[in-house]
Design a protein around this motif. Structure first.
Motif, PDB file in Angstrom:
ATOM      1  N   LEU A  24       0.830  -1.193   0.000  1.00  0.00           N
ATOM      2  CA  LEU A  24       0.000   0.000   0.000  1.00  0.00           C
ATOM      3  C   LEU A  24       0.867   1.247   0.000  1.00  0.00           C
ATOM      4  O   LEU A  24       1.928   1.274   0.612  1.00  0.00           O
ATOM      5  CB  LEU A  24      -0.880   0.023   1.251  1.00  0.00           C
ATOM      6  N   THR A  25       0.368   2.279  -0.652  1.00  0.00           N
ATOM      7  CA  THR A  25       1.030   3.576  -0.564  1.00  0.00           C
ATOM      8  C   THR A  25       0.708   4.175   0.803  1.00  0.00           C
ATOM      9  O   THR A  25      -0.211   3.721   1.497  1.00  0.00           O
ATOM     10  CB  THR A  25       0.540   4.546  -1.662  1.00  0.00           C
ATOM     11  N   GLN A  26       1.443   5.199   1.175  1.00  0.00           N
ATOM     12  CA  GLN A  26       1.180   5.872   2.445  1.00  0.00           C
ATOM     13  C   GLN A  26      -0.237   6.454   2.469  1.00  0.00           C
ATOM     14  O   GLN A  26      -0.926   6.399   3.486  1.00  0.00           O
ATOM     15  CB  GLN A  26       2.211   6.974   2.696  1.00  0.00           C
ATOM     16  N   GLU A  27      -0.675   6.997   1.340  1.00  0.00           N
ATOM     17  CA  GLU A  27      -2.036   7.554   1.264  1.00  0.00           C
ATOM     18  C   GLU A  27      -3.096   6.474   1.450  1.00  0.00           C
ATOM     19  O   GLU A  27      -4.090   6.682   2.142  1.00  0.00           O
ATOM     20  CB  GLU A  27      -2.250   8.243  -0.082  1.00  0.00           C
ATOM     21  N   GLN A  28      -2.908   5.329   0.807  1.00  0.00           N
ATOM     22  CA  GLN A  28      -3.857   4.228   0.942  1.00  0.00           C
ATOM     23  C   GLN A  28      -3.885   3.719   2.378  1.00  0.00           C
ATOM     24  O   GLN A  28      -4.955   3.456   2.928  1.00  0.00           O
ATOM     25  CB  GLN A  28      -3.502   3.095  -0.016  1.00  0.00           C
ATOM     26  N   GLN A  29      -2.712   3.594   2.975  1.00  0.00           N
ATOM     27  CA  GLN A  29      -2.606   3.158   4.363  1.00  0.00           C
ATOM     28  C   GLN A  29      -3.356   4.129   5.275  1.00  0.00           C
ATOM     29  O   GLN A  29      -4.127   3.719   6.137  1.00  0.00           O
ATOM     30  CB  GLN A  29      -1.132   3.092   4.761  1.00  0.00           C
ATOM     31  N   SER A  30      -3.148   5.411   5.061  1.00  0.00           N
ATOM     32  CA  SER A  30      -3.818   6.433   5.876  1.00  0.00           C
ATOM     33  C   SER A  30      -5.333   6.384   5.700  1.00  0.00           C
ATOM     34  O   SER A  30      -6.082   6.577   6.659  1.00  0.00           O
ATOM     35  CB  SER A  30      -3.299   7.826   5.506  1.00  0.00           C
ATOM     36  N   ALA A  31      -5.787   6.126   4.473  1.00  0.00           N
ATOM     37  CA  ALA A  31      -7.226   6.025   4.215  1.00  0.00           C
ATOM     38  C   ALA A  31      -7.832   4.842   4.968  1.00  0.00           C
ATOM     39  O   ALA A  31      -8.919   4.964   5.548  1.00  0.00           O
ATOM     40  CB  ALA A  31      -7.489   5.892   2.717  1.00  0.00           C
ATOM     41  N   LEU A  32      -7.139   3.713   4.990  1.00  0.00           N
ATOM     42  CA  LEU A  32      -7.633   2.555   5.733  1.00  0.00           C
ATOM     43  C   LEU A  32      -7.662   2.823   7.231  1.00  0.00           C
ATOM     44  O   LEU A  32      -8.629   2.471   7.915  1.00  0.00           O
ATOM     45  CB  LEU A  32      -6.777   1.317   5.441  1.00  0.00           C
ATOM     46  N   VAL A  33      -6.622   3.456   7.742  1.00  0.00           N
ATOM     47  CA  VAL A  33      -6.571   3.773   9.170  1.00  0.00           C
ATOM     48  C   VAL A  33      -7.712   4.725   9.540  1.00  0.00           C
ATOM     49  O   VAL A  33      -8.396   4.533  10.542  1.00  0.00           O
ATOM     50  CB  VAL A  33      -5.193   4.356   9.562  1.00  0.00           C
ATOM     51  N   ALA A  34      -7.929   5.749   8.709  1.00  0.00           N
ATOM     52  CA  ALA A  34      -9.009   6.701   8.974  1.00  0.00           C
ATOM     53  C   ALA A  34     -10.366   6.004   8.940  1.00  0.00           C
ATOM     54  O   ALA A  34     -11.237   6.253   9.789  1.00  0.00           O
ATOM     55  CB  ALA A  34      -8.977   7.844   7.962  1.00  0.00           C
ATOM     56  N   PHE A  35     -10.557   5.128   7.975  1.00  0.00           N
ATOM     57  CA  PHE A  35     -11.823   4.396   7.875  1.00  0.00           C
ATOM     58  C   PHE A  35     -12.015   3.510   9.096  1.00  0.00           C
ATOM     59  O   PHE A  35     -13.092   3.478   9.698  1.00  0.00           O
ATOM     60  CB  PHE A  35     -11.859   3.548   6.597  1.00  0.00           C
ATOM     61  N   ALA A  36     -10.974   2.786   9.474  1.00  0.00           N
ATOM     62  CA  ALA A  36     -11.056   1.898  10.634  1.00  0.00           C
ATOM     63  C   ALA A  36     -11.366   2.683  11.902  1.00  0.00           C
ATOM     64  O   ALA A  36     -12.194   2.264  12.720  1.00  0.00           O
ATOM     65  CB  ALA A  36      -9.745   1.128  10.795  1.00  0.00           C
ATOM     66  N   GLY A  47     -12.837   7.766  -0.475  1.00  0.00           N
ATOM     67  CA  GLY A  47     -13.370   6.749  -1.373  1.00  0.00           C
ATOM     68  C   GLY A  47     -12.446   6.317  -2.495  1.00  0.00           C
ATOM     69  O   GLY A  47     -12.248   5.116  -2.701  1.00  0.00           O
ATOM     70  N   PRO A  48     -11.841   7.253  -3.233  1.00  0.00           N
ATOM     71  CA  PRO A  48     -10.953   6.831  -4.320  1.00  0.00           C
ATOM     72  C   PRO A  48      -9.757   6.002  -3.836  1.00  0.00           C
ATOM     73  O   PRO A  48      -9.361   5.039  -4.482  1.00  0.00           O
ATOM     74  CB  PRO A  48     -10.491   8.147  -4.935  1.00  0.00           C
ATOM     75  N   LEU A  49      -9.228   6.349  -2.681  1.00  0.00           N
ATOM     76  CA  LEU A  49      -8.095   5.587  -2.143  1.00  0.00           C
ATOM     77  C   LEU A  49      -8.533   4.205  -1.666  1.00  0.00           C
ATOM     78  O   LEU A  49      -7.824   3.215  -1.875  1.00  0.00           O
ATOM     79  CB  LEU A  49      -7.433   6.355  -0.999  1.00  0.00           C
ATOM     80  N   LEU A  50      -9.712   4.140  -1.064  1.00  0.00           N
ATOM     81  CA  LEU A  50     -10.229   2.838  -0.635  1.00  0.00           C
ATOM     82  C   LEU A  50     -10.506   1.942  -1.837  1.00  0.00           C
ATOM     83  O   LEU A  50     -10.249   0.738  -1.801  1.00  0.00           O
ATOM     84  CB  LEU A  50     -11.505   3.027   0.198  1.00  0.00           C
ATOM     85  N   ARG A  51     -10.994   2.531  -2.914  1.00  0.00           N
ATOM     86  CA  ARG A  51     -11.238   1.771  -4.148  1.00  0.00           C
ATOM     87  C   ARG A  51      -9.917   1.281  -4.745  1.00  0.00           C
ATOM     88  O   ARG A  51      -9.830   0.168  -5.261  1.00  0.00           O
ATOM     89  CB  ARG A  51     -12.000   2.645  -5.132  1.00  0.00           C
ATOM     90  N   GLN A  52      -8.878   2.113  -4.662  1.00  0.00           N
ATOM     91  CA  GLN A  52      -7.552   1.700  -5.147  1.00  0.00           C
ATOM     92  C   GLN A  52      -7.063   0.466  -4.394  1.00  0.00           C
ATOM     93  O   GLN A  52      -6.499  -0.450  -5.006  1.00  0.00           O
ATOM     94  CB  GLN A  52      -6.531   2.815  -4.968  1.00  0.00           C
ATOM     95  N   VAL A  53      -7.285   0.445  -3.087  1.00  0.00           N
ATOM     96  CA  VAL A  53      -6.873  -0.713  -2.289  1.00  0.00           C
ATOM     97  C   VAL A  53      -7.594  -1.957  -2.784  1.00  0.00           C
ATOM     98  O   VAL A  53      -6.986  -3.008  -3.008  1.00  0.00           O
ATOM     99  CB  VAL A  53      -7.148  -0.477  -0.785  1.00  0.00           C
ATOM    100  N   ARG A  54      -8.897  -1.843  -2.978  1.00  0.00           N
ATOM    101  CA  ARG A  54      -9.671  -2.990  -3.474  1.00  0.00           C
ATOM    102  C   ARG A  54      -9.196  -3.439  -4.840  1.00  0.00           C
ATOM    103  O   ARG A  54      -9.006  -4.622  -5.097  1.00  0.00           O
ATOM    104  CB  ARG A  54     -11.158  -2.646  -3.542  1.00  0.00           C
ATOM    105  N   ASN A  55      -8.981  -2.492  -5.736  1.00  0.00           N
ATOM    106  CA  ASN A  55      -8.578  -2.843  -7.100  1.00  0.00           C
ATOM    107  C   ASN A  55      -7.153  -3.391  -7.171  1.00  0.00           C
ATOM    108  O   ASN A  55      -6.852  -4.203  -8.034  1.00  0.00           O
ATOM    109  CB  ASN A  55      -8.715  -1.630  -8.015  1.00  0.00           C
TER     110      ASN A  55
END
Length: 71
Positions: free
Chosen positions: A8-20, A46-54
């Motif tokens: 994961l990129t740092q941005e994606q990681q941060s998006a997951l942490v924020a969501f959690a 949302g776009p970062l969370l979608r990137q994680v899924r994709n």
């Protein structure tokens, strides 16, 4: 056949942490529901969370652990 390890990129990681953080104990189930219904786009990251899924696929949530912020 070998596959490259995807991280994961740092941005994606941060998006997951924020969501959690905002969705509490059952955040993985909540995110999976959003991914399944396409409603993840309505989330603040949302776009970062979608990137994680994709990139990693929905099954990545099984192994994923939110990093310990106290380290």
């Amino acid at each position: 056949m070998k596959f490259a390890k995807v991280t994961l990129t740092q941005e994606q990681q941060s998006a997951l942490v924020a969501f959690a953080t905002s969705h509490g104990r059952n955040w993985k189930s909540a995110l999976r529901r959003l991914w399944d219904t396409g409603r993840d786009e309505r989330e603040p990251n949302g776009p970062l969370l979608r990137q994680v899924r994709n990139t990693l696929g929905p099954s990545c949530l099984v192994r994923y652990r939110v990093p310990d912020q106290n380290k």
